[in-house]
Design a protein around this motif. Sequence first.
Motif, PDB file in Angstrom:
ATOM      1  N   THR A 113       0.841  -1.197   0.000  1.00 31.11           N
ATOM      2  CA  THR A 113       0.000   0.000   0.000  1.00 31.11           C
ATOM      3  C   THR A 113       0.873   1.244   0.000  1.00 31.11           C
ATOM      4  N   HIS A 118      -6.140   3.275  -2.617  1.00 30.95           N
ATOM      5  CA  HIS A 118      -6.295   1.910  -3.112  1.00 30.95           C
ATOM      6  C   HIS A 118      -6.699   0.913  -2.036  1.00 30.95           C
ATOM      7  N   SER A 121     -10.381  -0.348  -1.713  1.00 32.24           N
ATOM      8  CA  SER A 121     -10.804  -1.195  -2.829  1.00 32.24           C
ATOM      9  C   SER A 121     -10.355  -2.634  -2.612  1.00 32.24           C
ATOM     10  N   SER A 152     -11.260   6.684  -5.946  1.00 30.87           N
ATOM     11  CA  SER A 152     -11.363   5.238  -5.752  1.00 30.87           C
ATOM     12  C   SER A 152     -11.902   4.883  -4.372  1.00 30.87           C
TER      13      SER A 152
END
Length: 277
Positions: A113, A118, A121, A152
Amino acid sequence: MTLTELAQKTLETRREVLRLIYRAGAGHIGGALSAVDLLVVLFYDVLNYRPEEPAWPMRDRFILSKGHSCEGYYVILADRGFFPREELASFMKYQSRLMGHPHPKVPGVEVATGSLGHGLSVATGMALAGKRDQLPYRVYCLLGDGELAEGSIWEAAIAAAHYGLDNLVCLIDCNGLQISGPTQQVMNTQPLAAKWEAFGWEVREIDGHDLQQIRQNLNQVPFTVGRPSLVIARTVKGKGISFMENDFHWHHKVPSREEYERAMKELEGVGPSEIGA
């Protein structure tokens, strides 16, 4: 653990975070310190896992979406036995597993990460897989409030609610600051609770440094059956070190020797000769 024992762990973790960053000459100290209390309660009181078997299929999954704040994460993984504590000394060194963002080569880390936005998700996908495979694990994802500007995040949020992922728990380390200043000035995402509720989440707002509040709420998930759970944790960037608190300049900054000694004395009440850095 008792609340007193958890509090001691938060103090120990903050001291080690300070050591790691000072010795390495690099690190994201402000956000690492703000997240310590959340991480301590998760790893010492809430999550179900086996350090000796990191890939145990029934384990709860944890994803640090704000991957740049990995220092406290590493300290706790070492303390819980995922890898030797001695390896912490290699933080940010050439060929070390412990770099500035977490990577799954580190036992206990589920996914790499640091590309902000992100993590949720991936957590949503893991939670959906758990539901479809009828496995009992939960997925916990720690976000920073600065990364909420990423689209996102909101795509994942609406998908998690759509699929009724009540095995998904998201925590927001809401310290109000990011690398370039106050989050409300850089990109205002308030009101957070109303937005997440509109996306179909069950939301709680807590003091992110109150161990009792953190433990009480995390041990009550899912807050509502059929809905993902969100904890908005109000925190202080640089928590525990007076001259770093609420100062965005400490998002990514290394203390000088004098600052290190002052900070360590605040955290442990000892003289510079006992620091041993």
